[in-house]
Design an enzyme around this catalytic site. Structure first.
Site, PDB file in Angstrom:
ATOM      1  N   ASN A 277       1.042  -5.918  -5.327  1.00  0.00           N
ATOM      2  CA  ASN A 277       1.282  -7.038  -4.413  1.00  0.00           C
ATOM      3  C   ASN A 277       2.544  -7.786  -4.823  1.00  0.00           C
ATOM      4  O   ASN A 277       2.587  -8.418  -5.880  1.00  0.00           O
ATOM      5  CB  ASN A 277       0.082  -7.989  -4.437  1.00  0.00           C
TER       6      ASN A 277
ATOM      7  N   LYS B  46      -8.287   1.790   5.694  1.00  0.00           N
ATOM      8  CA  LYS B  46      -7.700   0.457   5.822  1.00  0.00           C
ATOM      9  C   LYS B  46      -6.345   0.535   6.499  1.00  0.00           C
ATOM     10  O   LYS B  46      -5.650   1.555   6.434  1.00  0.00           O
ATOM     11  CB  LYS B  46      -7.593  -0.226   4.459  1.00  0.00           C
TER      12      LYS B  46
ATOM     13  N   ARG C  19     -12.458  -9.697  -9.575  1.00  0.00           N
ATOM     14  CA  ARG C  19     -13.017 -10.184  -8.310  1.00  0.00           C
ATOM     15  C   ARG C  19     -14.173  -9.272  -7.922  1.00  0.00           C
ATOM     16  O   ARG C  19     -13.974  -8.102  -7.615  1.00  0.00           O
ATOM     17  CB  ARG C  19     -11.933 -10.220  -7.230  1.00  0.00           C
TER      18      ARG C  19
ATOM     19  N   ARG D 299      -7.462  -8.202 -10.586  1.00  0.00           N
ATOM     20  CA  ARG D 299      -6.109  -8.639 -10.261  1.00  0.00           C
ATOM     21  C   ARG D 299      -5.393  -8.971 -11.568  1.00  0.00           C
ATOM     22  O   ARG D 299      -5.827  -9.847 -12.315  1.00  0.00           O
ATOM     23  CB  ARG D 299      -6.160  -9.868  -9.350  1.00  0.00           C
TER      24      ARG D 299
ATOM     25  N   LYS E 109       0.820  -1.214   0.000  1.00  0.00           N
ATOM     26  CA  LYS E 109       0.000   0.000   0.000  1.00  0.00           C
ATOM     27  C   LYS E 109       0.853   1.263   0.000  1.00  0.00           C
ATOM     28  O   LYS E 109       0.303   2.369  -0.049  1.00  0.00           O
ATOM     29  CB  LYS E 109      -0.949  -0.025   1.187  1.00  0.00           C
TER      30      LYS E 109
END
Length: 315
Positions: free
Chosen positions: A285, A163, A227, A213, A128
């Site tokens: 990621n 988050k 997703r 993704r 992030k």
């Protein structure tokens, strides 16, 4: 013919993986099919002494047979700098001090032993935070623990996402609507549990159509899944009920991949999964990305083969 590689896989317990969705399992099956030798060890079994990195490891055979998907050989003390050609660093986050320590240890053997992904680059690219180096590709984002700045950001944008900075799997992600009076309580809860700042992001309504993704191999976009969040859910992670559906890349998504791909390649990031919502890059990621098996089911494309082609070329 490619040479046989000795591959040590640093991951979570073999008993706990779901063989129909686990990307590490797909990588192990492909390595085995190519004749490479596999060992499995848990990150807690790593040790460093005198510059020598070792791990208590089991030689392992894998098979796509539910309930009987692996067989261990006798445990050995593996000298990773001497007895391995490749280390797959595939333990699940959270990206905490234990994770960071593992990257420091594995740095002692990389690049003589190819660690995938490069441990220093993994350490320097929290998912992030690394994305904030590409602000023109992101939704408006604030990283802070300061309530005044959070309040100002909310006043500007209304709908926001809150988050934890180092969370994973959708844990602790909240959609705060303009009339939601729980923001201060939520900040208190986070700050009592952690000294880390929060990620505050403008809510992108297109998340209802899915969080895409995209898998990049050595900087090249090679496949994607979408997703879609469950009804009444703001998160699209499959851990929390998100549904994977077939998809293709838009022109905007190809632009995003072209913009970040060279940087990923330069940092030794062989296997990366990025998240894109409504044409905005939200995460990069690099720790233990997933999605290989879903892409294979939808598109018949086995990206684990591309990943191993890349690893073999670098060995």
């Amino acid at each position: 013919m490619a040479k046989t590689l000795r591959v040590a896989v640093q991951m979570d317990p073999m008993e706990s993986i779901g063989i129909e969705g686990d990307s590490t399992f797909a990588l192990m099956l492909e390595a085995q099919a190519r004749g490479h030798a596999l060992w499995h060890y848990h990150v807690r079994d790593l040790a460093l002494a005198g510059g020598r990195v070792t791990a208590w490891a089991h030689p392992v055979e894998v098979r796509r047979e539910k309930g009987n998907h692996f067989t261990f050989g006798p445990e050995v003390e593996l000298d990773l700098g001497r007895d391995a050609d490749v280390v797959l660093m595939r333990q699940d986050p959270p990206f905490d001090m234990a994770y960071i320590t593992a990257t420091h240890i594995l740095e002692h053997i990389h690049p003589k032993v190819l660690v995938v992904n490069d441990p220093a680059s993994v350490r320097n690219a929290p998912e992030k935070l690394f994305v904030t180096h590409f602000p023109d590709l992101m939704p408006e984002t604030l990283v802070t623990a300061d309530r005044r700045l959070i309040a100002r950001f909310r006043e500007k944008h209304g709908d926001i996402i809150v988050k934890p900075l180092f969370g994973n799997g959708g844990a602790g992600v909240f959609h705060m609507k303009p009339d939601d009076s729980n923001l201060n309580s939520l900040i208190e809860m986070f700050t009592e549990r952690s000294r880390e700042p929060l990620v505050i992001q403008k809510y992108v309504p297109a998340v209802r159509q899915g969080d895409k993704r995209i898998i990049l191999v050595d900087g090249e976009a090679m496949g994607a899944i979408n997703r879609v969040p469950a009804e009444g859910e703001a998160r699209s992670n499959m851990h929390v009920g998100g549904k994977a559906v077939q998809t293709t890349l838009t022109d905007r998504e190809r632009e995003i991949c072209a913009a970040i791909g060279p940087e990923l390649k330069a940092r030794g990031m062989i296997f990366v999964g990025i998240d894109v919502i409504g044409g905005y890059l939200t995460e990069i990621n690099v720790t233990s990305p997933t999605g290989l098996q879903e892409i294979a089911r939808f598109d018949g494309v086995h990206l684990e083969r591309a990943i191993w082609d890349c690893i073999e070329a670098k060995r």
